[in-house]
Design a protein around this motif. Structure first.
Motif, mmCIF file in Angstrom:
data_model
loop_
_atom_site.group_PDB
_atom_site.id
_atom_site.type_symbol
_atom_site.label_atom_id
_atom_site.label_comp_id
_atom_site.label_asym_id
_atom_site.label_seq_id
_atom_site.Cartn_x
_atom_site.Cartn_y
_atom_site.Cartn_z
ATOM 1 N N GLU A 1 -9.044 5.656 2.144
ATOM 2 C CA GLU A 1 -7.591 5.733 1.971
ATOM 3 C C GLU A 1 -7.062 7.034 2.533
ATOM 4 O OE1 GLU A 1 -6.340 4.845 -2.027
ATOM 5 O OE2 GLU A 1 -7.033 2.783 -1.836
ATOM 6 N N ALA B 1 -10.454 -1.183 -5.145
ATOM 7 C CA ALA B 1 -10.112 -1.139 -3.716
ATOM 8 C C ALA B 1 -10.951 -2.082 -2.858
ATOM 9 C CB ALA B 1 -10.263 0.284 -3.199
ATOM 10 N N HIS C 1 -11.552 2.666 -8.306
ATOM 11 C CA HIS C 1 -10.379 1.805 -8.500
ATOM 12 C C HIS C 1 -10.581 0.536 -7.674
ATOM 13 C CE1 HIS C 1 -8.631 3.169 -4.671
ATOM 14 N NE2 HIS C 1 -7.583 2.401 -4.852
ATOM 15 N N HIS D 1 -5.669 -3.421 -0.004
ATOM 16 C CA HIS D 1 -6.790 -2.687 0.637
ATOM 17 C C HIS D 1 -7.494 -3.492 1.727
ATOM 18 C CE1 HIS D 1 -6.219 -1.044 -3.445
ATOM 19 N NE2 HIS D 1 -6.446 0.111 -2.855
ATOM 20 N N LEU E 1 -5.845 -1.715 -9.274
ATOM 21 C CA LEU E 1 -5.566 -1.812 -7.832
ATOM 22 C C LEU E 1 -4.853 -0.587 -7.273
ATOM 23 C CD1 LEU E 1 -4.106 -5.342 -6.983
ATOM 24 C CD2 LEU E 1 -6.133 -4.294 -6.008
ATOM 25 N N MET F 1 0.847 -1.202 0.000
ATOM 26 C CA MET F 1 0.000 0.000 0.000
ATOM 27 C C MET F 1 0.879 1.247 0.000
ATOM 28 S SD MET F 1 -3.051 1.069 -0.037
ATOM 29 C CE MET F 1 -3.532 2.791 -0.169
HETATM 30 ZN ZN LIG Z 1 -6.221 2.049 -3.374
#
Ligand SMILES: [Zn+2]
Length: 298
Positions: free
Chosen positions: A272, A199, A197, A133, A217, A96
């Protein structure tokens, strides 16, 4: 003779292992004074998880600023200063934070305790890529919180009961979210939704759903005309009337797609980054509610 050589080699190996163990594990100094623990986390959900468990015993700083897409983040000089001044650094893991190796390398000789919150999570892959994620699954959030709780207990044993209690309270809230939505989704025939996206893979795994996304991703780049065309076909074939849009990942493409297939655009929260006033539980319930609404009506 052979035995002797083997045992000699073994002893040498064990010796090397012991030395490397010693250099890898930092001496964890107990927080004996009543001062607050100074904790740095990489991304927003970890800030909330840590604050939930640490309560008034810690000050938590998040490296990636609010309203910023963390996949693109680059650590600043001041971040390294913040880190070396802290007692603990907690990161998400699984790629990440593309910059985390560089950061961990720079603080490895300091006293900062480094915690990978993903330890123990059942990792999912998409092709060759690992999906980072994990916090978007209440099940995984529980594991991340447990890792955080264990770290706090190790550093500040005198407040063990306090951390355990806070963790258990939050765990009940996380499990309530799962228990509320799991039977609702199980009862639906439609399982596909479209998002910004990719996630929501772990959320999909928790609830038996499937995501299709405008971006990949790692929120890299907008789709090619061919990919967009495939998304249009997918929406039409599956009679999808809602396109979920993320404020930080190509919201314009989501709008274009929605227009093309005559669907409405509904915001979805990846957490996020801190985007609005919803806390983790509220944001998760909001997402699940909206996904449920879209799947049950179409
Ligand atoms: Zn992401």
């Amino acid at each position: 003779m052979k035995k002797k050589i083997i045992s000699g080699v073994l002893a040498l190996l064990i010796g090397v292992m012991l030395i490397s163990c010693q250099t890898n594990s930092k001496t964890v100094t107990q927080n004996t004074a009543d001062e607050k623990l100074n904790i740095v986390v990489s991304i927003y959900p970890l800030k909330e998880f840590t604050e939930k468990i640490a309560g008034d015993k810690a000050d938590v700083t998040c490296l990636v600023p609010d309203n910023m897409e963390p996949h693109d983040y680059e650590p600043k000089t001041k971040d390294f200063k913040t880190l070396t001044d802290s007692k603990v650094f907690i990161y998400n893991g699984l790629g990440m934070e593309e910059w985390v190796d560089q950061v961990n390398e720079s603080i490895k000789d300091s006293k900062v305790v480094i915690v990978d919150s993903s330890a123990g999570v059942d990792v999912r892959k998409e092709g060759n890529a690992i999906d980072p994620h994990i916090w978007l699954s209440p099940k995984n959030a529980e594991i991340q919180c447990e890792n955080i709780k264990n770290t706090l207990v190790k550093l500040d044993e005198k407040n063990k009961d306090y951390y355990e209690e806070n963790y258990n309270k939050f765990k009940v809230e996380l499990e309530a979210v799962y228990n509320e939505y799991k039977p609702k989704f199980d009862a639906l025939n439609k399982k596909n939704f479209i998002t910004g996206h990719a996630a929501f893979g772990y959320l999909c795994r928790d609830f038996g759903l499937t995501q299709k996304s405008v971006e990949n991703l790692f929120a890299e780049g907008e789709p090619t005309p061919k990919q967009l065309e495939e998304l249009v076909t997918f929406c039409k074939e599956n009679n999808i009337k809602t396109v979920f849009s993320e404020s930080l990942a190509s919201p314009k493409v989501s709008q274009t797609l929605a227009k093309e297939v005559d669907a409405k655009v509904v915001p979805i929260l990846t957490l996020e980054s801190k985007e609005d006033d919803k806390n983790y539980i509220e944001a998760m319930k909001y997402n699940l509610n909206e996904i449920y609404d879209c799947l049950s009506k179409e």
